[in-house]
Design an enzyme around this catalytic site. Structure first.
Site, PDB file in Angstrom:
ATOM      1  N   ASP A  43     -62.506  63.442 -74.798  1.00  9.45           N
ATOM      2  CA  ASP A  43     -62.362  64.740 -74.310  1.00  9.45           C
ATOM      3  C   ASP A  43     -60.938  65.106 -73.587  1.00  9.45           C
ATOM      4  O   ASP A  43     -60.990  65.890 -72.414  1.00  9.45           O
ATOM      5  CB  ASP A  43     -63.505  65.025 -73.338  1.00  9.45           C
ATOM      6  CG  ASP A  43     -63.593  66.533 -73.054  1.00  9.45           C
ATOM      7  OD1 ASP A  43     -63.048  67.363 -73.733  1.00  9.45           O
ATOM      8  OD2 ASP A  43     -64.117  67.068 -71.859  1.00  9.45           O
ATOM      9  N   GLU A  55     -70.910  71.204 -72.080  1.00  5.95           N
ATOM     10  CA  GLU A  55     -69.927  70.433 -71.133  1.00  5.95           C
ATOM     11  C   GLU A  55     -69.147  71.475 -70.277  1.00  5.95           C
ATOM     12  O   GLU A  55     -68.994  71.419 -69.098  1.00  5.95           O
ATOM     13  CB  GLU A  55     -68.873  69.537 -71.713  1.00  5.95           C
ATOM     14  CG  GLU A  55     -68.037  68.618 -70.834  1.00  5.95           C
ATOM     15  CD  GLU A  55     -66.653  69.359 -70.282  1.00  5.95           C
ATOM     16  OE1 GLU A  55     -66.274  68.755 -69.146  1.00  5.95           O
ATOM     17  OE2 GLU A  55     -66.523  70.415 -70.909  1.00  5.95           O
ATOM     18  N   GLU A  56     -68.755  72.786 -70.921  1.00  4.19           N
ATOM     19  CA  GLU A  56     -67.704  73.599 -70.372  1.00  4.19           C
ATOM     20  C   GLU A  56     -68.398  74.105 -69.349  1.00  4.19           C
ATOM     21  O   GLU A  56     -67.774  74.446 -68.234  1.00  4.19           O
ATOM     22  CB  GLU A  56     -67.259  74.463 -71.326  1.00  4.19           C
ATOM     23  CG  GLU A  56     -66.348  73.917 -72.348  1.00  4.19           C
ATOM     24  CD  GLU A  56     -65.135  73.120 -71.734  1.00  4.19           C
ATOM     25  OE1 GLU A  56     -64.979  73.240 -70.651  1.00  4.19           O
ATOM     26  OE2 GLU A  56     -64.221  72.681 -72.783  1.00  4.19           O
ATOM     27  N   ASP A  83     -60.215  70.954 -77.713  1.00  3.15           N
ATOM     28  CA  ASP A  83     -61.133  70.659 -76.539  1.00  3.15           C
ATOM     29  C   ASP A  83     -62.474  71.466 -77.006  1.00  3.15           C
ATOM     30  O   ASP A  83     -62.691  72.578 -76.764  1.00  3.15           O
ATOM     31  CB  ASP A  83     -60.631  71.416 -75.368  1.00  3.15           C
ATOM     32  CG  ASP A  83     -61.620  71.241 -74.254  1.00  3.15           C
ATOM     33  OD1 ASP A  83     -62.449  70.325 -74.138  1.00  3.15           O
ATOM     34  OD2 ASP A  83     -61.381  71.938 -73.274  1.00  3.15           O
ATOM     35  N   HIS A 121     -58.434  75.639 -73.190  1.00  2.00           N
ATOM     36  CA  HIS A 121     -59.249  76.841 -72.889  1.00  2.00           C
ATOM     37  C   HIS A 121     -58.566  78.152 -73.131  1.00  2.00           C
ATOM     38  O   HIS A 121     -58.821  79.201 -72.604  1.00  2.00           O
ATOM     39  CB  HIS A 121     -59.523  76.880 -71.253  1.00  2.00           C
ATOM     40  CG  HIS A 121     -60.556  75.844 -70.960  1.00  2.00           C
ATOM     41  ND1 HIS A 121     -60.811  75.621 -69.614  1.00  2.00           N
ATOM     42  CD2 HIS A 121     -60.869  74.720 -71.620  1.00  2.00           C
ATOM     43  CE1 HIS A 121     -61.541  74.499 -69.557  1.00  2.00           C
ATOM     44  NE2 HIS A 121     -61.638  73.910 -70.750  1.00  2.00           N
ATOM     45  N   HIS A 172     -67.851  66.590 -76.712  1.00  3.12           N
ATOM     46  CA  HIS A 172     -68.879  67.825 -76.437  1.00  3.12           C
ATOM     47  C   HIS A 172     -68.622  68.766 -77.527  1.00  3.12           C
ATOM     48  O   HIS A 172     -67.365  69.186 -78.020  1.00  3.12           O
ATOM     49  CB  HIS A 172     -68.753  68.421 -75.109  1.00  3.12           C
ATOM     50  CG  HIS A 172     -67.256  69.040 -74.574  1.00  3.12           C
ATOM     51  ND1 HIS A 172     -66.912  70.277 -74.989  1.00  3.12           N
ATOM     52  CD2 HIS A 172     -66.388  68.559 -73.770  1.00  3.12           C
ATOM     53  CE1 HIS A 172     -65.941  70.704 -74.573  1.00  3.12           C
ATOM     54  NE2 HIS A 172     -65.424  69.630 -73.790  1.00  3.12           N
TER      55      HIS A 172
END
Lengths: 467, 467
Positions: free
Chosen positions: A353, A325-326, A291, A423, A279
């Protein structure tokens, strides 16, 4: 003379058509490690663009950049697939402190959770109550919760070897903590960061208010693990301490964005599709290097390596860089929706991912018969220390493609360090090792090569075993 | 009633004696990950002590610290084993530049190789010639080499999956480059750092003048990979550029030092020894966190974990922190010499000296029969993603123990990032991940537990298979 001609023919045959799968894979790995492009792409995505939250300018720049790079690869088609995405913005940096007495405060590191509302302009200050689970909130009930900030502090379980299991065992606090605490009159929620180590980085991530009326929404933030420990210790000394936090994030209107897609059209079965992807969006705090910049550049590299090593796929191979995606999965849903509308027969989808770390193998969402076929390929991967072949989940973005005909798979890199960066603002380019990233791309390319060559039907299994 | 008594007895038996190997290993891993000590020890060794070159004050501090920590573990014996070690000192920081014309210079990053002599006080300035191998030096001969600095620039091979193989394929340039170049009248040697990535860190490491008369010794230094590329490019533009370097390292007299040893004495076969170790000395540029602080604290942790999980070994288990692996191997030789003098029967030795990265398995230097026995244990390690069980080398320090009765093994962690840090100033605590380090310690403890329980004779193999 006859014998000579025979040997000559055999020589030509072996060199032209007779490359064993092991030879092809050796070429794939050596090209990836000696002349790889993925690291250079990741450098640009991380350092020249940075965090790419859906709907942001950076996300649009990432769309443009990756499309332009795919255009340079000489693929058969490259296009953008429109998709409307949510747009949440963080606003000014968050601020929080623990107050032990009027004027006696200790600043702590927090960040708003993605999807959260802002606090009132002046912030929220209230007593804070520590819980270990959502169930504990309902057990404590309104009397204990009302008017307070709820502090979810159940740590990730350190002795789970698969760190994603530890994540799965904790992330309900982040995803649903605010929704549940709001029902009992909480005024805010602070969640221990989903991080296995003790450090100062708060880790954001998606949360949802579910079907709660918007009038009941309360602000939610993550706190660094070090500060979660501090807060917990201070609460043990004095239950009456106060917690203050201020954030001014907001959810704006949906905006236009895109999945980025490139294709090598198959030479024999152009209407059978194999896709490989990651993503393109990321959270906003770091640069989304692991990520999922890593998964995107590895997926792009799969198509480049196929071309570079002279493999002409029988089936159509697509790289798909999914948007959102997130905080919405809109890109994954859109891709599956369009594929269904067009009646495109997808036989295999692979997602990366889980970070750009040393690859260990794959998990497969497929029938036992196909899985047994895959296990027949396992020995080919042994020289590359790829050993993990298990049934299991694949990837969020490719999930919407699931039906009885498709094989889904996820790359499984070493997961021990993933949640150090996930994140958080330290998910930056320097946290990714070039070789580890490249080994992942080569491993993905090899699996795509095998699925393209042998398909997903289980009859042709013997073709492989002889290699 | 009879039945009840039987069930009760069975229950007591299973709880007291009947823990399966899988249960014991689960306890070992969970203790290592939840209540590990290795990371704290490594923090001290790296951040409070730092680089620990043999004969240095820091090396002595490391001896004192680790002995004191072993004393706290309640082992049966802890002692220092005296050993004389060489003492080489780097002196003031090295300085080097490329000169393209008088006064036009570009500074580059170098460091003296361990064991090298100093340059003259004012440095060495000379033309520089690039070669890819020692053989090339002898092919070029005196006419091309005399009066010049020889620049060994063969890079590590990127497409070798086992990075130690790539190291093995290059390190002759560092170890013997000066000795060989001196024979043809070279005035100095610059060696491309043994590093798979491009960065600015020069990597030191041992070199030897062999049997060269000391009058012919020439100074040798490593150059960072970025600067090796720069120098090579500049040489392609102009063969007549000059290179300057200055270093004032020297070899001093041997000094007294120690191996640090702790022992849990065996309950059944106290005269059979199993040892686990790493080397306490390190190069001086960084803090020796991966090389080999990690191996030391993991080895200490093996004994702590055995005690903490209530395992009472049948055989005597020793942790040995060897002194002087890097530039002499005196500690390893001394330990073997004393063991032989005392007639101590060593049945198994395990070394961790490949960095504190995620463990992948072990390599074994043993008979096929013992190796087959070990393969019978393999499935026990699967839940911990330990998959690599191969015959191969073990570790430098335990090498001198080799005879027909001992099984030697080396922990094999993921090796992709090892040479990013090896012998360079970035080999610091922050480059080690707590979980990865702890997983290594648990994996080592599990193997020691199995060798202690089942021994190295091959008759008892069936005992294991039933687990």
């Amino acid at each position: 003379m006859k014998q000579f001609t025979f040997i000559l023919c055999l020589f030509i045959f072996l060199n032209t058509f007779g490359q064993s799968d092991a030879d092809v894979m050796e070429k794939i790995y050596s090209t990836a490690l000696n002349k790889g492009k993925s690291y250079e792409w990741l450098d640009y995505l991380s350092n020249q663009i940075g965090g790419r939250l859906s709907g942001s300018l950076n996300a649009e720049r990432a769309v443009e950049y990756t499309k332009a790079e795919l255009d340079l690869l000489g693929l058969d088609k490259v296009w953008l697939q429109p998709v409307m995405v949510p747009r949440w913005v963080r606003g000014a940096p968050e601020y929080a402190y623990i107050e032990t007495a009027p004027g006696k405060t200790t600043t702590v590191n927090i960040c708003a959770l993605g999807g959260s509302i802002a606090t009132p302009g002046g912030g929220v200050k209230a007593n804070i109550i520590e819980v270990k689970s959502i169930e504990e909130v309902s057990q404590l009930g309104r009397a204990a919760i009302e008017g307070k900030i709820v502090f979810f502090n159940r740590p990730m379980q350190a002795d789970l070897i698969h760190t994603f299991e530890a994540y799965g065992g904790c992330v309900d606090q982040r995803g649903s903590g605010a929704k549940e605490a709001a029902k009992y009159g909480a005024v805010g929620v602070i969640v221990r960061s989903m991080n296995l180590r003790l450090d100062d980085f708060p880790h954001t991530g998606g949360m949802s208010y579910g079907d709660l009326p918007s009038s009941q929404y309360i602000p939610a933030a993550a706190i660094s693990t070090n500060d979660a420990e501090l807060l917990s210790n201070m609460l043990q000394l004095d239950k009456n301490i106060k917690f203050f936090f201020r954030q001014n994030c907001q959810q704006l209107k949906d905006v236009q964005s895109y999945n980025v897609i490139g294709e090598i059209t198959g030479s024999e079965f152009p209407n059978e599709y194999i896709i490989v992807g990651g993503h393109l969006d990321s959270w906003d705090l770091g640069d989304g290097a692991h990520d999922d910049g890593a998964g995107c550049v590895q997926s792009m590299e799969v198509l480049r390596l196929l071309k570079e090593t002279g493999i002409k796929p029988k089936r159509s191979i697509r790289v798909v860089l999914f948007m959102n995606e997130e905080n919405g999965l809109r890109g994954g849903k859109k891709y599956a929706e369009v594929a269904k509308q067009k009646g495109e027969r997808h036989i295999f989808a692979l997602e990366s991912d889980s970070g750009g770390f040393t690859p260990r193998g794959f998990s497969f969402d497929c029938s036992d018969a196909v899985f047994n076929k895959v296990l027949g390929w396992r020995s080919l991967f042994k020289p590359y220390l790829i050993h993990y072949f298990e049934k299991g989940g694949s990837g969020a973005d490719i999930g919407p493609l699931k039906d009885e005909n498709i094989v889904l798979a996820g790359l499984r890199p070493d997961s021990q360090r993933y949640f150090d960066y996930h994140h958080a603002s330290n998910d930056t380019f320097d946290a990714v090792n070039k070789r580890e990233l490249e080994l992942g791309a080569a491993t993905m390319t090899s699996l795509v090569y095998l699925f393209d060559k042998y398909g997903t039907t289980t009859i042709s299994n013997t073709e492989t075993i002889k290699d």
